[in-house]
Scaffold this active site. Sequence first.
Site, PDB file in Angstrom:
ATOM      1  N   LYS A   1      28.345  -3.216 -27.925  1.00 29.16           N
ATOM      2  CA  LYS A   1      28.838  -1.837 -27.939  1.00 29.16           C
ATOM      3  C   LYS A   1      29.403  -1.439 -29.293  1.00 29.16           C
ATOM      4  CE  LYS A   1      28.227  -1.872 -23.521  1.00 29.16           C
ATOM      5  NZ  LYS A   1      28.051  -1.028 -22.397  1.00 29.16           N
TER       6      LYS A   1
HETATM    7  C1  LIG Z   1      27.676  -7.659 -22.283  1.00 34.40           C
HETATM    8  C2  LIG Z   1      26.834  -6.574 -21.714  1.00 34.40           C
HETATM    9  N1  LIG Z   1      25.535  -6.813 -21.509  1.00 34.40           N
HETATM   10  C3  LIG Z   1      24.727  -5.874 -20.993  1.00 34.40           C
HETATM   11  C4  LIG Z   1      25.204  -4.633 -20.622  1.00 34.40           C
HETATM   12  C5  LIG Z   1      24.250  -3.630 -20.061  1.00 34.40           C
HETATM   13  O1  LIG Z   1      23.915  -2.660 -21.011  1.00 34.40           O
HETATM   14  P1  LIG Z   1      23.452  -1.219 -20.564  1.00 34.40           P
HETATM   15  O2  LIG Z   1      24.566  -0.667 -19.728  1.00 34.40           O
HETATM   16  O3  LIG Z   1      23.259  -0.453 -21.816  1.00 34.40           O
HETATM   17  O4  LIG Z   1      22.223  -1.391 -19.769  1.00 34.40           O
HETATM   18  C6  LIG Z   1      26.574  -4.350 -20.805  1.00 34.40           C
HETATM   19  C7  LIG Z   1      27.209  -3.064 -20.449  1.00 34.40           C
HETATM   20  O5  LIG Z   1      26.757  -2.018 -20.498  1.00 34.40           O
HETATM   21  C8  LIG Z   1      27.394  -5.331 -21.399  1.00 34.40           C
HETATM   22  O6  LIG Z   1      28.680  -5.082 -21.653  1.00 34.40           O
HETATM   23  N1  LIG Z   2      28.870  -2.474 -19.340  1.00 34.53           N
HETATM   24  C1  LIG Z   2      29.553  -1.314 -19.735  1.00 34.53           C
HETATM   25  C2  LIG Z   2      29.551  -0.251 -18.700  1.00 34.53           C
HETATM   26  C3  LIG Z   2      29.604   1.109 -19.334  1.00 34.53           C
HETATM   27  O1  LIG Z   2      28.376   1.359 -19.900  1.00 34.53           O
HETATM   28  P1  LIG Z   2      28.067   2.378 -21.050  1.00 34.53           P
HETATM   29  O2  LIG Z   2      27.105   1.648 -21.919  1.00 34.53           O
HETATM   30  O3  LIG Z   2      27.505   3.556 -20.394  1.00 34.53           O
HETATM   31  O4  LIG Z   2      29.323   2.711 -21.784  1.00 34.53           O
HETATM   32  C4  LIG Z   2      30.946  -1.702 -20.191  1.00 34.53           C
HETATM   33  O5  LIG Z   2      31.082  -2.795 -20.657  1.00 34.53           O
HETATM   34  O6  LIG Z   2      31.876  -0.957 -20.111  1.00 34.53           O
END
Ligand SMILES: Cc1ncc(COP(=O)(O)O)c(C=O)c1O
Ligand SMILES: N[C@@H](CCOP(=O)(O)O)C(=O)O
Length: 547
Positions: free
Chosen positions: A132
């Site tokens: 992120k």
């Molecule tokens: C460590 C981790 N892997 C995978 C995901 C999944 O990614 P996305 O929500 O973009 O599909 C998340 C949260 O979103 C995450 O925090």
């Molecule tokens: N896995 C995410 C959940 C929120 O997802 P987002 O990518 O829409 O912000 C988290 O870790 O908070």
Amino acid sequence: MSNGTNGQTATDDAADSRNASQRYLSTRGDDYDLSFEEVVLKGLATDGGLYIPEAVPEATNWQSWKDLSFPDLALEVLSLYIAPSEIPRDDLKGIIDRSYSTFRAPETTPLRHLHDNLYLLELFHGPTFAFKDVALQFLGNLFEYFLVRKNVGKTGTDRHHLTVVGATSGDTGSAAIYGLRGKKDVSVFILHPKGRVSPVQEAQMTTVLDANVHNLAVKGTFDDCQDIVKALFADPDINSTFNLGAVNSINWARILAQIVYYFYSYFSLVKSSGLTLGDKVRYVVPSGNFGDILAGYFAHRMGLPIGKLVIATNENDILDRFWKTGRYEKKPAKGEEAKGGLAVDGVEAHEEGVKETLSPAMDILVSSNFERLLWFLAYEFAAVAGMDDEWNRKQAGQEVSSWMKELKSSGGFGPVYQDVHASAKRDFESERVSDAQTVDTIKSCFRKVDYVLDPHSAIGVTAALRSMDRAQEPHISLSTAHPAKFAGAVELALKDEAGFSFEEKVLPPEFLGLEAKEKRVTDVVNDWKAVREIVKRQVEEELKGLA
Ligand SMILES: Cc1ncc(COP(=O)(O)O)c(C=O)c1O
Ligand SMILES: N[C@@H](CCOP(=O)(O)O)C(=O)O
């Protein structure tokens, strides 16, 4: 205007102030012709939809980007979606350079060869040790840039103040907080499901004591937090009075910034292996809210030679079930397990709500970004009728709106038209991975190559290994978090392995003593109106200080 690729490049911009890939519309059709700044600051469209560009730009010169550094590559990719009349190129370069100067790895997102045709894209070298950071370091600086510009010459309560509200299952929250802590004219409220994030994630968020940061622990699930955030955006009272801003992947800037590492990792692979520019690569993405893999879909549409995008879910498998059945439902229909080949791993079928797994960041019932993909699928379906783009876009908006209404009223929709499902299957495959398989993969990867995966990345690697049985292409599996964030799952898998020590093999110095630091967090009930009152009270307090 077209929603196919449009062949425009950054250099065309000066000549064309109405570049379709730099104007935005809502997936539900009522909001359109918006600027990048408008969609970034609004986050969610007024009709409840998500913003997408009117056209996906074709990166006709993508091969020439091969030797660029990560920030320089980001500048090329982002320029295709942001008009220089909105952010001059030098300013955009400054925002990007600042954003990636905080990363510990010189390549920002390094690629590591695991074994055979399998590569791991390490996305956790930013401040909070999860993927992120790539988007949220950028978004934090972007918000700051827009606010400084809006507030030139303004003082006190005349200043434009942004109230960021976000939902997290652990990683978005800390990355958003680190991207926005201490920034002027922004208050940040992050909702997490109480007791359902890992201890390190909880500590990363709640030990930030800057006055503009507020952690709210909700008695509920991540989906409850996400629903509260969407309800706040839908409430005209708080939304317009307090200028709500989004840090979740509903915010287009999140997806945009993530497109960059698909290109960057492809070039890293070309430079480190015998791959030739133009050869196809498969990308495997641990998925929850569908934001990360959606960025890969954009990269593919821009011209990157991606063989397939492989979705890897945990036991919260709404996405996997859609790819297998064409139905998008919170709960599978009766008897579906047998028909759809679900529960292949012996994990018992679905409970009413979200299931708690070893990969908590992906414990999500409904994937918000799937709506963006649905729009493109609906557009493609509409385009077969041979009408003009305006008609296609209108049809796509109407189709998405009716799917979303059904999802809200009856918990699901589908099966979608066969052609829509076929288009989804053309670009994507999907895999569902159980907790037991996650643990097995963490173990086998450690034994085979002495590498410690976090549980989310292990889900990706498990799916990649299955995909490698079907396809010869190189596989890049996205590693979305550092294993130290998920000590419980890692210890569970490796505690009895010879040569394993969590402290020596995994723990980064940055995490030492983190959980013992002073914390600030407010418990809240699962009720959006109660959250609204807390947000209002707090922001009014902060604004009083400015008067
Ligand atoms: C460590 C981790 N892997 C995978 C995901 C999944 O990614 P996305 O929500 O973009 O599909 C998340 C949260 O979103 C995450 O925090
Ligand atoms: N896995 C995410 C959940 C929120 O997802 P987002 O990518 O829409 O912000 C988290 O870790 O908070």
